[in-house]
Enzyme design. Structure first.
Site, short mmCIF file in Angstrom:
data_model
loop_
_atom_site.label_atom_id
_atom_site.label_comp_id
_atom_site.label_asym_id
_atom_site.label_seq_id
_atom_site.Cartn_x
_atom_site.Cartn_y
_atom_site.Cartn_z
N SER A 1 6.33 -3.89 -9.31
CA SER A 1 5.40 -4.08 -8.29
C SER A 1 5.82 -4.02 -6.81
O SER A 1 7.15 -4.62 -6.56
CB SER A 1 5.05 -5.76 -8.61
OG SER A 1 3.95 -6.18 -7.54
N ASN A 16 4.14 -7.72 -1.85
CA ASN A 16 3.56 -6.61 -1.49
C ASN A 16 2.29 -7.03 -0.74
O ASN A 16 1.39 -7.73 -1.27
CB ASN A 16 3.07 -5.60 -2.40
CG ASN A 16 2.27 -4.54 -2.14
OD1 ASN A 16 2.05 -4.32 -1.11
ND2 ASN A 16 2.29 -3.58 -3.12
N SER A 59 -1.00 -5.29 -2.63
CA SER A 59 -0.79 -4.97 -4.09
C SER A 59 -2.17 -4.77 -4.80
O SER A 59 -3.18 -5.77 -4.87
CB SER A 59 -0.20 -6.39 -4.75
OG SER A 59 0.10 -6.07 -6.03
N THR A 96 0.66 2.83 -5.34
CA THR A 96 -0.64 3.11 -4.81
C THR A 96 -0.67 4.16 -3.63
O THR A 96 -1.29 4.97 -3.50
CB THR A 96 -1.53 1.69 -4.32
OG1 THR A 96 -1.56 1.13 -5.54
CG2 THR A 96 -2.69 2.17 -3.67
N GLY A 129 2.56 -2.52 -11.63
CA GLY A 129 4.09 -2.35 -12.05
C GLY A 129 4.36 -3.79 -12.84
O GLY A 129 3.81 -4.58 -12.71
#
Length: 509
Positions: free
Chosen positions: A11, A68, A71, A16, A319
């Site tokens: 993650s 993030n 995310s 992306t 992730g």
């Protein structure tokens, strides 16, 4: 030959962004010398819509986490569709020229993190679109729903105080303007735009509904603030009494009769949360279908009708995750990553080793991590998946019973960790590290079935998403290919809530 690109990583690693870069690069390469534009826009509106679909999905499917700011809280498989031209002439084509053309794309989505709609960590945010809508100008908010005018994040329980109002260098209000612009480009404007945004507003308002114990009966509940219910009922286009009844009572059916069972205040609040999560999930799928309608090559390339396209698939999957509190979604996400790791091991190590041995080529022993034991723990006959599904079938199945049964059935597994302080917690030694899970809500999240009272109330709504799309699980409006002739299918059986496919079973499939 069709190709696939699988983007993996923990993650926050940048999966992306990598997919977006890959999509833009592929679109630029296939364009060749057909356009002189250097501003990043393409002359073909379908290609533009394909590239703009990513930030649109991010608005509704991404959120800020501790790791993030943007995310992805869902899995996405995008198929870029290419017109490969005349196959008979392909071998003689000029190598310096473009031999195929990007004709469109299709997108499938998986396992949206619905719990984030109703709960998020104080250092995190729920989905971006909520903050964007609240940050819009009052005239826009008033046109969507008059009660939105003048509201802030703190006006809605599901949103609350945000740790930031800026994502990737842009304010939420500016992001909303971009979202509206892209929605318009895919045909979601006018009444369709209002339908979508009012569904989002319903989710916000469901979080503001409160219940209290009925003074005459602890097993019953009453509404605290009738004004909040009246506002939501008006937005949904249902009567206030219909809304109150579906949240405070549950219809039970036997073979010969049906009867109403009252819900206490806590369960009534859980019903409102379940309704909010389901409305948001169905709104997200409605949006995905709208995107596919606007970008699929079958309906948009050369007037539509063509069905044979070359494919480059891009898989952007969540992730590996390990948070302070890991829920059902984290277990599903980490299970997915275990499967991807197993495929990587199979493709890179095992298959090469077997090929060398078959051809008699000497090969030194290759040492690699084998995560078969973790997958056996999760998806084996007596694994976590089987134990959880079994607990969902039981009329009074509980999260604690699931954990204790799973621990007893897998006590010899070196990958399972037993918590010494909490009977509802357990841990797994994943290939990426140890993760402890809190099973609170596992059974409910896995069942993921909306009570019939809530479904019936949605059918009465004047909003198209609630009235017509609450049972639509498809990501595309394209008709599925018919089953092969002569292929036998099993007998049709009546549906039952007790044996309905669970989230984990559908996700595994």
């Amino acid at each position: 030959q069709d190709q696939s690109i699988l983007v993996s990583g923990e993650s926050g690693a940048g999966k992306t962004e990598t997919v977006k870069i890959a999509m833009n690069h592929i679109a630029s390469v296939q364009r060749g010398k057909t356009s002189s534009s250097d501003d990043g826009n393409f002359s073909d509106p379908v290609v533009n819509r394909v590239l703009e679909s990513n930030p649109l999905l991010e608005a509704f499917g991404n959120a800020k986490t501790r790791r993030n700011d943007n995310s992805s809280r869902f899995g996405k498989y995008t198929q870029l569709q290419f017109d490969q031209g005349d196959k008979s002439l392909r071998a003689f084509a000029d190598k310096s020229s473009t031999k195929c053309k990007l004709a469109g794309s299709k997108c499938d989505v998986y396992l949206l993190e619905k719990n984030r709609v109703t709960y998020h960590d104080t250092e995190e945010r729920t989905y971006h679109i909520f903050y964007q809508l609240i940050a819009a100008d009052d005239s826009t908010k008033k046109s969507i729903w008059p009660k939105l005018a003048g509201t802030t994040n703190e006006s809605f329980s599901y949103v609350g105080r945000a740790p930031t109002d800026t994502i990737e260098g842009m304010k939420d209000g500016d992001h909303f303007k971009k979202t509206v612009e892209v929605l318009k480009s895919i045909g979601v404007d006018g009444d369709h735009f209002m339908t979508l945004m009012r569904a989002i507003a319903m989710v916000l308002q469901l979080g503001n509904l409160t219940f209290m114990r009925d003074p005459s009966d602890d097993d019953k509940s009453q509404v605290k603030d009738k004004a909040e219910f009246a506002a939501l009922a008006n937005l949904m286009g249902v009567t206030e009494q219909d809304l109150i009844d579906c949240l405070t009572e549950r219809t039970m059916k036997t073979r010969n009769e049906s009867y109403k069972v009252p819900l206490n205040a806590d369960v009534a609040k859980e019903s409102a949360d379940a309704f909010a999560k389901e409305i948001y999930s169905r709104s997200f799928l409605w949006l995905v279908r709208a995107i596919n309608d606007a970008t699929c090559a079958e309906g948009n390339y050369n007037g539509g009708g063509q069905t044979n396209f070359g494919i480059i698939g891009l898989l952007d999957i969540f992730g590996f995750e390990s948070f302070v509190r890991n829920r059902f979604e984290q277990l599903c996400i980490n299970y997915c990553n275990e499967k991807l790791q197993a495929k990587f091991t199979e493709d890179i190590f095992r298959s090469v080793q077997e090929e060398y041995e078959y051809e008699g080529i000497p090969l030194d022993e290759i040492k690699y991590d084998d995560n078969t034991d973790v997958l056996d723990l999760i998806e084996g006959k007596a694994g976590l998946l089987a134990m959880l599904n079994e607990e969902c079938v039981r009329p009074k199945g509980t999260d604690e019973a699931f954990v204790q049964k799973a621990l007893a059935a897998n006590k010899k597994s070196p990958c399972l960790i037993q918590s010494k302080i909490d009977r509802k917690s357990f841990g797994i030694h994943h290939y990426a590290g140890k993760v402890m899970y809190d099973s609170d809500g596992f059974v409910g999240s896995n069942q993921d079935t909306l009570p019939t009272d809530l479904s019936d109330c949605a059918l009465k709504s004047s909003n198209e998403i609630l009235a017509k799309h609450m049972t639509n699980d498809k990501c595309s409006n394209l008709e599925q290919a018919p089953a092969a002739a002569g292929k036998k299918t099993g007998p049709k059986r009546a549906k039952s809530n007790l044996v309905a496919p669970t989230v984990w079973t559908k996700y595994k499939g």
